[in-house]
Write a protein that holds these residues in place. Structure first.
Motif, PDB file in Angstrom:
ATOM      1  N   THR A  47      46.304  39.883  60.921  1.00 50.14           N
ATOM      2  CA  THR A  47      45.353  40.996  60.942  1.00 50.14           C
ATOM      3  C   THR A  47      44.420  40.909  59.738  1.00 50.14           C
ATOM      4  O   THR A  47      43.208  41.112  59.859  1.00 50.14           O
ATOM      5  CB  THR A  47      46.099  42.351  60.936  1.00 50.14           C
ATOM      6  OG1 THR A  47      47.004  42.398  62.037  1.00 50.14           O
ATOM      7  CG2 THR A  47      45.114  43.508  61.052  1.00 50.14           C
ATOM      8  N   GLY A  48      44.995  40.580  58.575  1.00 49.89           N
ATOM      9  CA  GLY A  48      44.183  40.397  57.369  1.00 49.89           C
ATOM     10  C   GLY A  48      43.161  39.289  57.534  1.00 49.89           C
ATOM     11  O   GLY A  48      42.011  39.425  57.091  1.00 49.89           O
ATOM     12  N   LYS A  49      43.561  38.200  58.190  1.00 49.83           N
ATOM     13  CA  LYS A  49      42.625  37.082  58.406  1.00 49.83           C
ATOM     14  C   LYS A  49      41.467  37.487  59.309  1.00 49.83           C
ATOM     15  O   LYS A  49      40.328  37.064  59.090  1.00 49.83           O
ATOM     16  CB  LYS A  49      43.355  35.884  59.010  1.00 49.83           C
ATOM     17  CG  LYS A  49      44.233  35.150  58.009  1.00 49.83           C
ATOM     18  CD  LYS A  49      44.498  33.712  58.437  1.00 49.83           C
ATOM     19  CE  LYS A  49      45.289  33.632  59.706  1.00 49.83           C
ATOM     20  NZ  LYS A  49      45.630  32.234  60.062  1.00 49.83           N
ATOM     21  N   ILE A  50      41.759  38.308  60.314  1.00 49.40           N
ATOM     22  CA  ILE A  50      40.676  38.775  61.199  1.00 49.40           C
ATOM     23  C   ILE A  50      39.698  39.631  60.409  1.00 49.40           C
ATOM     24  O   ILE A  50      38.480  39.492  60.550  1.00 49.40           O
ATOM     25  CB  ILE A  50      41.256  39.561  62.403  1.00 49.40           C
ATOM     26  CG1 ILE A  50      42.023  38.606  63.329  1.00 49.40           C
ATOM     27  CG2 ILE A  50      40.137  40.264  63.177  1.00 49.40           C
ATOM     28  CD1 ILE A  50      42.779  39.298  64.445  1.00 49.40           C
ATOM     29  N   TYR A  51      40.229  40.524  59.559  1.00 51.17           N
ATOM     30  CA  TYR A  51      39.352  41.327  58.699  1.00 51.17           C
ATOM     31  C   TYR A  51      38.550  40.432  57.752  1.00 51.17           C
ATOM     32  O   TYR A  51      37.352  40.657  57.534  1.00 51.17           O
ATOM     33  CB  TYR A  51      40.182  42.320  57.878  1.00 51.17           C
ATOM     34  CG  TYR A  51      40.466  43.631  58.572  1.00 51.17           C
ATOM     35  CD1 TYR A  51      39.436  44.410  59.108  1.00 51.17           C
ATOM     36  CD2 TYR A  51      41.775  44.123  58.678  1.00 51.17           C
ATOM     37  CE1 TYR A  51      39.696  45.625  59.727  1.00 51.17           C
ATOM     38  CE2 TYR A  51      42.040  45.340  59.293  1.00 51.17           C
ATOM     39  CZ  TYR A  51      40.992  46.086  59.814  1.00 51.17           C
ATOM     40  OH  TYR A  51      41.245  47.295  60.434  1.00 51.17           O
TER      41      TYR A  51
ATOM     42  N   ASP B 162      37.604  37.276  58.166  1.00 56.24           N
ATOM     43  CA  ASP B 162      36.565  36.571  58.926  1.00 56.24           C
ATOM     44  C   ASP B 162      35.415  37.497  59.311  1.00 56.24           C
ATOM     45  O   ASP B 162      34.286  37.041  59.506  1.00 56.24           O
ATOM     46  CB  ASP B 162      37.160  35.942  60.186  1.00 56.24           C
ATOM     47  CG  ASP B 162      38.095  34.773  59.866  1.00 56.24           C
ATOM     48  OD1 ASP B 162      37.989  34.225  58.746  1.00 56.24           O
ATOM     49  OD2 ASP B 162      38.935  34.429  60.724  1.00 56.24           O
ATOM     50  N   ALA B 163      35.725  38.808  59.405  1.00 57.94           N
ATOM     51  CA  ALA B 163      34.694  39.795  59.732  1.00 57.94           C
ATOM     52  C   ALA B 163      34.010  40.328  58.462  1.00 57.94           C
ATOM     53  O   ALA B 163      33.198  41.254  58.536  1.00 57.94           O
ATOM     54  CB  ALA B 163      35.300  40.952  60.516  1.00 57.94           C
ATOM     55  N   HIS B 164      34.343  39.719  57.307  1.00 63.33           N
ATOM     56  CA  HIS B 164      33.784  40.103  55.992  1.00 63.33           C
ATOM     57  C   HIS B 164      34.178  41.520  55.580  1.00 63.33           C
ATOM     58  O   HIS B 164      33.513  42.121  54.734  1.00 63.33           O
ATOM     59  CB  HIS B 164      32.255  39.958  55.980  1.00 63.33           C
ATOM     60  CG  HIS B 164      31.787  38.609  56.449  1.00 63.33           C
ATOM     61  ND1 HIS B 164      32.067  37.450  55.760  1.00 63.33           N
ATOM     62  CD2 HIS B 164      31.071  38.227  57.539  1.00 63.33           C
ATOM     63  CE1 HIS B 164      31.540  36.417  56.411  1.00 63.33           C
ATOM     64  NE2 HIS B 164      30.940  36.855  57.495  1.00 63.33           N
TER      65      HIS B 164
ATOM     66  N   LYS C  18      39.701  45.659  53.481  1.00 64.23           N
ATOM     67  CA  LYS C  18      40.764  45.845  54.469  1.00 64.23           C
ATOM     68  C   LYS C  18      41.645  44.603  54.547  1.00 64.23           C
ATOM     69  O   LYS C  18      42.867  44.703  54.714  1.00 64.23           O
ATOM     70  CB  LYS C  18      40.152  46.165  55.838  1.00 64.23           C
ATOM     71  CG  LYS C  18      39.558  47.564  55.916  1.00 64.23           C
ATOM     72  CD  LYS C  18      39.044  47.874  57.303  1.00 64.23           C
ATOM     73  CE  LYS C  18      38.509  49.310  57.380  1.00 64.23           C
ATOM     74  NZ  LYS C  18      37.975  49.638  58.718  1.00 64.23           N
ATOM     75  N   ALA C  19      41.018  43.430  54.408  1.00 61.96           N
ATOM     76  CA  ALA C  19      41.788  42.184  54.409  1.00 61.96           C
ATOM     77  C   ALA C  19      42.780  42.190  53.243  1.00 61.96           C
ATOM     78  O   ALA C  19      43.961  41.860  53.414  1.00 61.96           O
ATOM     79  CB  ALA C  19      40.858  40.986  54.304  1.00 61.96           C
TER      80      ALA C  19
ATOM     81  N   LEU D 124      37.466  37.643  45.253  1.00 57.02           N
ATOM     82  CA  LEU D 124      36.288  36.975  44.692  1.00 57.02           C
ATOM     83  C   LEU D 124      35.021  37.415  45.413  1.00 57.02           C
ATOM     84  O   LEU D 124      33.969  37.607  44.790  1.00 57.02           O
ATOM     85  CB  LEU D 124      36.467  35.452  44.805  1.00 57.02           C
ATOM     86  CG  LEU D 124      35.753  34.593  43.763  1.00 57.02           C
ATOM     87  CD1 LEU D 124      36.198  34.962  42.356  1.00 57.02           C
ATOM     88  CD2 LEU D 124      36.010  33.115  44.024  1.00 57.02           C
ATOM     89  N   GLU D 125      35.124  37.597  46.723  1.00 51.44           N
ATOM     90  CA  GLU D 125      33.970  38.046  47.517  1.00 51.44           C
ATOM     91  C   GLU D 125      33.535  39.464  47.140  1.00 51.44           C
ATOM     92  O   GLU D 125      32.370  39.822  47.311  1.00 51.44           O
ATOM     93  CB  GLU D 125      34.305  37.995  49.009  1.00 51.44           C
ATOM     94  CG  GLU D 125      34.448  36.595  49.588  1.00 51.44           C
ATOM     95  CD  GLU D 125      33.131  35.853  49.686  1.00 51.44           C
ATOM     96  OE1 GLU D 125      32.063  36.499  49.571  1.00 51.44           O
ATOM     97  OE2 GLU D 125      33.166  34.629  49.872  1.00 51.44           O
ATOM     98  N   THR D 126      34.475  40.261  46.631  1.00 60.18           N
ATOM     99  CA  THR D 126      34.133  41.638  46.245  1.00 60.18           C
ATOM    100  C   THR D 126      33.815  41.751  44.746  1.00 60.18           C
ATOM    101  O   THR D 126      33.643  42.857  44.227  1.00 60.18           O
ATOM    102  CB  THR D 126      35.304  42.597  46.578  1.00 60.18           C
ATOM    103  OG1 THR D 126      36.484  42.160  45.895  1.00 60.18           O
ATOM    104  CG2 THR D 126      35.557  42.634  48.074  1.00 60.18           C
ATOM    105  N   GLY D 127      33.773  40.608  44.075  1.00 56.65           N
ATOM    106  CA  GLY D 127      33.415  40.601  42.655  1.00 56.65           C
ATOM    107  C   GLY D 127      34.546  40.933  41.706  1.00 56.65           C
ATOM    108  O   GLY D 127      34.330  41.080  40.497  1.00 56.65           O
ATOM    109  N   LYS D 128      35.762  41.030  42.222  1.00 56.23           N
ATOM    110  CA  LYS D 128      36.918  41.358  41.372  1.00 56.23           C
ATOM    111  C   LYS D 128      37.578  40.063  40.915  1.00 56.23           C
ATOM    112  O   LYS D 128      38.631  39.653  41.411  1.00 56.23           O
ATOM    113  CB  LYS D 128      37.893  42.244  42.140  1.00 56.23           C
ATOM    114  CG  LYS D 128      37.282  43.584  42.546  1.00 56.23           C
ATOM    115  CD  LYS D 128      38.245  44.405  43.381  1.00 56.23           C
ATOM    116  CE  LYS D 128      37.620  45.732  43.809  1.00 56.23           C
ATOM    117  NZ  LYS D 128      38.517  46.520  44.683  1.00 56.23           N
TER     118      LYS D 128
END
Length: 216
Positions: free
Chosen positions: A120-124, A126-128, A132-133, A166-170
């Motif tokens: 479920t985390g991987k689907i989130y 991939d959906a950016h 939630k991931a 990393l994608e969220t800048g943390k």
């Protein structure tokens, strides 16, 4: 008529012949049939015949009204979700991973429950939908290490969780995850993942420096 349609009709025909012949002679056992269909679905999945696997597992799911079993039904819904992922139907996959998890929470099958959360985390991811991931990756990691099938599984979770941070800048949180990835990879003896972890740590360090420069 297309070949796939012919195969599907044959499958339905054979399934109902087996079903009704068993009932007629008083030999039909729904729980046994579910296990047979589940095994066939897994074999089809492993050989890349996802449409056939979906047919088998859907037939199995239709029998749970006669033989309720939360763990077995959860396993079937998990298999169905995995097939949906392979066929690019992420919306349906997401729905069935959640349904499977809801059933598996009632059982002691923590490994498969962790798999559902991870997928479920991987689907989130991939959906950016990174926040939630991250939430779902942490739900996986909330289980004790000994309750995981192997450490490689934990390295995958931590690596993806780090990527999401990393994608969220943390970057600080990302580095924590990459360090855990490195630790688990060392335990597993996975040289490739160890190297990947080091590169990820270097990337996170560079991003930390970029953010510092931006603030000057």
């Amino acid at each position: 008529m297309k070949k796939k349609q012919v195969e599907y009709i044959k499958f339905i025909y054979l399934f109902f012949i087996t079903l009704y012949s068993g009932i007629a002679f008083g030999q039909f056992k729904p729980d046994q049939k579910i296990e047979e269909l589940k095994d066939s679905a897994l074999l089809s999945y492993e050989t890349g015949n996802y449409d056939r696997s979906i047919q088998y597992i859907t037939s199995a799911l239709n029998l749970f009204a006669q033989a309720p079993n939360d763990e077995s039904e959860g396993e079937c819904k998990y298999i169905l979700a995995k097939n949906f992922v392979k066929t690019g139907r992420n919306k349906q996959a997401f729905e069935y991973f959640l349904r499977a998890a809801a059933l598996l929470k009632k059982t002691n099958n923590k490994n498969l429950l962790a798999d559902c959360r991870y997928e479920t985390g991987k689907i989130y991811f991939d959906a950016h939908a990174y926040e939630k991931a991250i939430s779902y990756f942490h739900k996986c990691d909330s289980l004790k290490p000994e309750e995981f099938k192997h450490y490689r599984y934990k390295t995958d979770i931590q690596m993806l969780c780090g990527d999401a941070y990393l994608e969220t800048g943390k970057t600080s949180d990302a580095k924590d995850c990459y360090n855990k990835t490195l630790k688990y990879a060392e335990i597993e003896g996975d040289t490739s993942m160890m190297i990947s972890s080091v590169y990820k740590l270097i990337d996170a360090a560079f991003k930390t420096n970029e953010n510092a420069y931006a603030l000057e």
